[in-house]
Design a protein around this motif. Sequence first.
Motif, PDB file in Angstrom:
ATOM      1  N   TYR A   1       0.749  -1.182  -0.163  1.00 14.48           N
ATOM      2  CA  TYR A   1      -0.170   0.219  -0.005  1.00 14.48           C
ATOM      3  C   TYR A   1       0.807   1.085  -0.055  1.00 14.48           C
ATOM      4  CZ  TYR A   1      -2.947   3.807   1.520  1.00 14.48           C
ATOM      5  OH  TYR A   1      -3.631   5.181   1.476  1.00 14.48           O
TER       6      TYR A   1
ATOM      7  N   ASP B   1      -3.071   9.141  -1.728  1.00 13.33           N
ATOM      8  CA  ASP B   1      -4.034   8.343  -2.163  1.00 13.33           C
ATOM      9  C   ASP B   1      -5.369   9.004  -2.241  1.00 13.33           C
ATOM     10  OD1 ASP B   1      -5.858   6.358  -2.666  1.00 13.33           O
ATOM     11  OD2 ASP B   1      -5.254   5.167  -0.951  1.00 13.33           O
TER      12      ASP B   1
ATOM     13  N   VAL C   1      -8.497   8.113  -2.000  1.00  9.63           N
ATOM     14  CA  VAL C   1      -9.421   7.499  -1.302  1.00  9.63           C
ATOM     15  C   VAL C   1      -9.168   7.555   0.078  1.00  9.63           C
ATOM     16  CG1 VAL C   1     -10.284   5.093  -0.734  1.00  9.63           C
ATOM     17  CG2 VAL C   1      -9.840   5.650  -3.066  1.00  9.63           C
ATOM     18  N   LEU C   2      -7.677   7.587   0.395  1.00 10.53           N
ATOM     19  CA  LEU C   2      -7.248   7.867   1.747  1.00 10.53           C
ATOM     20  C   LEU C   2      -7.758   9.307   2.130  1.00 10.53           C
ATOM     21  CD1 LEU C   2      -5.703   7.197   4.584  1.00 10.53           C
ATOM     22  CD2 LEU C   2      -3.648   8.099   3.227  1.00 10.53           C
TER      23      LEU C   2
ATOM     24  N   ALA D   1      -9.934  11.255   0.900  1.00  6.77           N
ATOM     25  CA  ALA D   1     -11.331  11.318   1.043  1.00  6.77           C
ATOM     26  C   ALA D   1     -11.730  10.757   2.364  1.00  6.77           C
ATOM     27  CB  ALA D   1     -12.150  10.782   0.104  1.00  6.77           C
ATOM     28  N   MET D   2     -11.348   9.907   2.837  1.00  3.63           N
ATOM     29  CA  MET D   2     -11.572   9.041   3.839  1.00  3.63           C
ATOM     30  C   MET D   2     -11.399  10.035   5.275  1.00  3.63           C
ATOM     31  SD  MET D   2     -10.801   4.998   3.513  1.00  3.63           S
ATOM     32  CE  MET D   2     -11.246   4.704   5.220  1.00  3.63           C
TER      33      MET D   2
ATOM     34  N   TRP E   1      -4.685  -2.834   5.291  1.00  2.51           N
ATOM     35  CA  TRP E   1      -5.818  -2.092   5.980  1.00  2.51           C
ATOM     36  C   TRP E   1      -6.429  -2.948   6.862  1.00  2.51           C
ATOM     37  CZ3 TRP E   1      -5.730   2.679   6.859  1.00  2.51           C
ATOM     38  CH2 TRP E   1      -5.129   3.392   5.726  1.00  2.51           C
TER      39      TRP E   1
END
Length: 251
Positions: A13, A30, A32-33, A35-36, A145
């Motif tokens: 990752y 990243d 996605v990261l 956004a999270m 994860w």
Amino acid sequence: MVAGAAFSYSMSYCGSPPVLDTLWARWNLDPVLIAMLVGCALLGMALLRGADDKRQIAFALAWLVAVVLFVSPLCALTVALFSARIAHHGLLMMVVAPLLVLAMPRGWRAPLGLLPALVPSSIMLWLWHVPDFYAATFQHPAIYWAMQVSLLGSACWLWLALLRGPALLSGGAALVSSIQMGLLGALLVFASQPLYLPHLATTSTFGLTPLEDQQLAGLILWVPANVPLLMLALWRLLESLGGRAGVTHAR
């Protein structure tokens, strides 16, 4: 060293192992990261609207430490150095987790009591540091994860029990958790050979042999990562003794 050199990081990752000259350019952006993290920040702000300053500060600090852990070059460094990965785990379990618990409503208690909280945190600590399971976390982001979420989740459950359970039992449980963390650290320090395949060929650029890197990881786990648990154990045991003294005096 041949085995380490043959290890594949294609699905890691945090990417390939960095070298010292390029480390500071290895920020993890990243989408996605990101956004999270943004979503967690917004959710936390919404849930803590109207909460007291201490809870809001605890959440903000937990969020900031999480950003450092997963966005900063520390993410890449954990691919090269086992000691960096152990520091990462220590911060996740011993800093982020208790801060998140402090941000929770004061009426929340650990479900099922202390023992059920202690068991999963202990299992996760040992499971993800078994060499084969540890190496698997470099083979697919989902496994990486799974490790991070299970370590953080079980640590939050444990800290909720330790901070909000009965003082004497909580102090004892904190001491048990501290002892086993120290035991794992000691095993790493006194191992006669490096145990973790992903780091066999990645430590020299940082001036460490694989065994020295492993020994440093053990020391981090044995001493600084243990400080929060030891301090909590002392505080809760003293709290228990103070409470008993008050009851005796009242009689």
